[in-house]
Design a protein around this motif. Structure first.
Motif, mmCIF file in Angstrom:
data_model
loop_
_atom_site.group_PDB
_atom_site.id
_atom_site.type_symbol
_atom_site.label_atom_id
_atom_site.label_comp_id
_atom_site.label_asym_id
_atom_site.label_seq_id
_atom_site.Cartn_x
_atom_site.Cartn_y
_atom_site.Cartn_z
ATOM 1 N N TYR A 1 5.533 6.229 -6.905
ATOM 2 C CA TYR A 1 4.680 5.117 -7.356
ATOM 3 C C TYR A 1 3.611 4.810 -6.318
ATOM 4 O O TYR A 1 2.431 4.624 -6.651
ATOM 5 C CB TYR A 1 5.554 3.880 -7.606
ATOM 6 N N HIS B 1 1.002 7.499 -6.321
ATOM 7 C CA HIS B 1 0.180 7.419 -7.527
ATOM 8 C C HIS B 1 -0.814 6.263 -7.459
ATOM 9 O O HIS B 1 -1.963 6.389 -7.906
ATOM 10 C CB HIS B 1 1.079 7.263 -8.755
ATOM 11 N N ARG B 2 -0.379 5.124 -6.879
ATOM 12 C CA ARG B 2 -1.240 3.942 -6.814
ATOM 13 C C ARG B 2 -1.997 3.842 -5.493
ATOM 14 O O ARG B 2 -2.665 2.842 -5.241
ATOM 15 C CB ARG B 2 -0.388 2.680 -7.004
ATOM 16 N N HIS C 1 0.559 -5.501 -0.840
ATOM 17 C CA HIS C 1 -0.397 -5.090 -1.867
ATOM 18 C C HIS C 1 -1.749 -5.788 -1.755
ATOM 19 O O HIS C 1 -2.656 -5.520 -2.535
ATOM 20 C CB HIS C 1 0.188 -5.338 -3.259
#
Length: 343
Positions: A24, A27-28, A93
């Protein structure tokens, strides 16, 4: 240990979930890119500590349902830990201002302390120390410091994971031998969840823990220490002894930077373990050394204190003196510009 089979399930669940989180993150593009303040040189996915949070949280809820741990114990750990993890996840994030992070940390610490029922009476050097409400306030500050120091010390591959595993397994063994069955399961579950993650985080790391994981470990392990104090001061001191490397390095570094007038909330790489990793040109020697010190120096002292062979406070001092010398030797808290002249 009727339900021992839960432990390998937790390890495998953490192992698999960390692998998914790594994909993940890739991918991000949630990648930790090296900069002047980093201790690593290769861009690496971050946020893998979320696996520890999820797996430990589910496992803790399960043992609460099986009545292997008290409801109050589980509410203290889950409530405080999840709040800190959410704050860390959001910061991983994006960015949360330091004052708002700190406010959330104090709320989480207060929540944990409410369910733990505050700081109990502590016995040290033959004296009984009862601090009342002042002690509760100190305990909140202590938990906030524990979660932040764990964040500070999560700077090279595998070190935060190995420290958690050594401390949790060491105290679980002590609890078993002392017959403290109600305290065993939570540390065992946390060690198992971290072990699954460590497969991916051991040098050279393929994913980093991130603030969500390191802050979670700090508040949960800090809560372990206060929960243990209610069963006996010797257990409280045993935890502090096992966490000695992190406590001494982080506290000495912070104190030195405060005295110098540095902005302590800014990123830096002036901890002793960071200087050591650059001196030895790699993370592996330092991480392994941390494990060896825990097993061959700190664990025997934790045993001696837990079985009341020596006073807890005296054992703590004996444990910390060599660690302080190591912190000084590896220039903990010294300005980073000095490194180029000594390494």
């Amino acid at each position: 240990m009727k339900y021992w089979y839960i432990l390998p399930v937790v390890i495998l669940a953490s192992l698999g979930l960390t692998a998914l989180l790594r994909q993940y993150a890739l991918h991000r593009s949630i990648i930790d890119v090296p900069n002047a303040r980093s201790s690593h040189t290769v861009p690496t996915p971050r946020g893998g500590g979320v696996a520890i949070v999820i797996v430990f949280g589910v496992a803790l809820a399960l043992i609460a349902g099986l009545q292997l741990a008290s409801l109050a114990q589980c509410l203290a750990l889950l409530g405080a830990g999840l709040l800190v993890a959410v704050i860390g996840f959001m910061d991983d994030h994006g960015h949360i201002a330091a004052r708002w992070r700190l406010l959330g940390h104090f709320f989480a610490a207060s929540w944990a302390l409410f369910w733990i029922q505050g700081l109990p009476v502590i016995n040290a050097f033959g004296f009984t120390i009862a601090l009342g409400w002042f002690g509760h306030a100190l305990a909140v500050l202590y938990l906030v410091w524990m979660l932040n120091l764990y964040n500070f010390m999560d700077g090279i591959d595998g070190i935060a994971s190995l420290e958690a595993i050594c401390a949790c397994l060491g105290l679980a063994l002590i609890y078993f031998l002392r017959g403290e069955e109600s305290l065993i399961w939570a540390p065992l579950l946390l060690a198992s969840a971290v072990a699954g993650f460590l497969y991916w985080n051991f040098p050279p790391a393929r994913i980093f823990m991130g603030d969500a994981g390191s802050g979670f470990l700090g508040i949960v392990i800090g809560s372990f220490t206060l929960q243990a104090a209610w069963s006996g001061s010797e257990f409280f001191f045993a935890w502090l002894i096992m966490l000695g490397i992190f406590i001494v390095d982080a506290t000495f570094t912070l104190a030195r930077r405060l005295i110098r007038g540095d902005k302590v909330y800014e990123a830096h790489r002036s901890h002793a373990y960071q200087y050591a990793s650059r001196h030895f040109r790699g993370h592996l020697p330092v991480t392994v050394a941390v494990g060896l010190i825990n097993v061959f120096w700190l664990l025997p002292l934790a045993f001696a204190v837990s079985f009341q062979l020596i006073d807890g406070a005296l054992g703590l001092i004996i444990a910390y003196i060599p660690l302080l010398f190591v912190a000084v030797k590896y220039k903990a808290g010294e300005r980073e510009g000095v490194l180029s002249r000594v390494d």
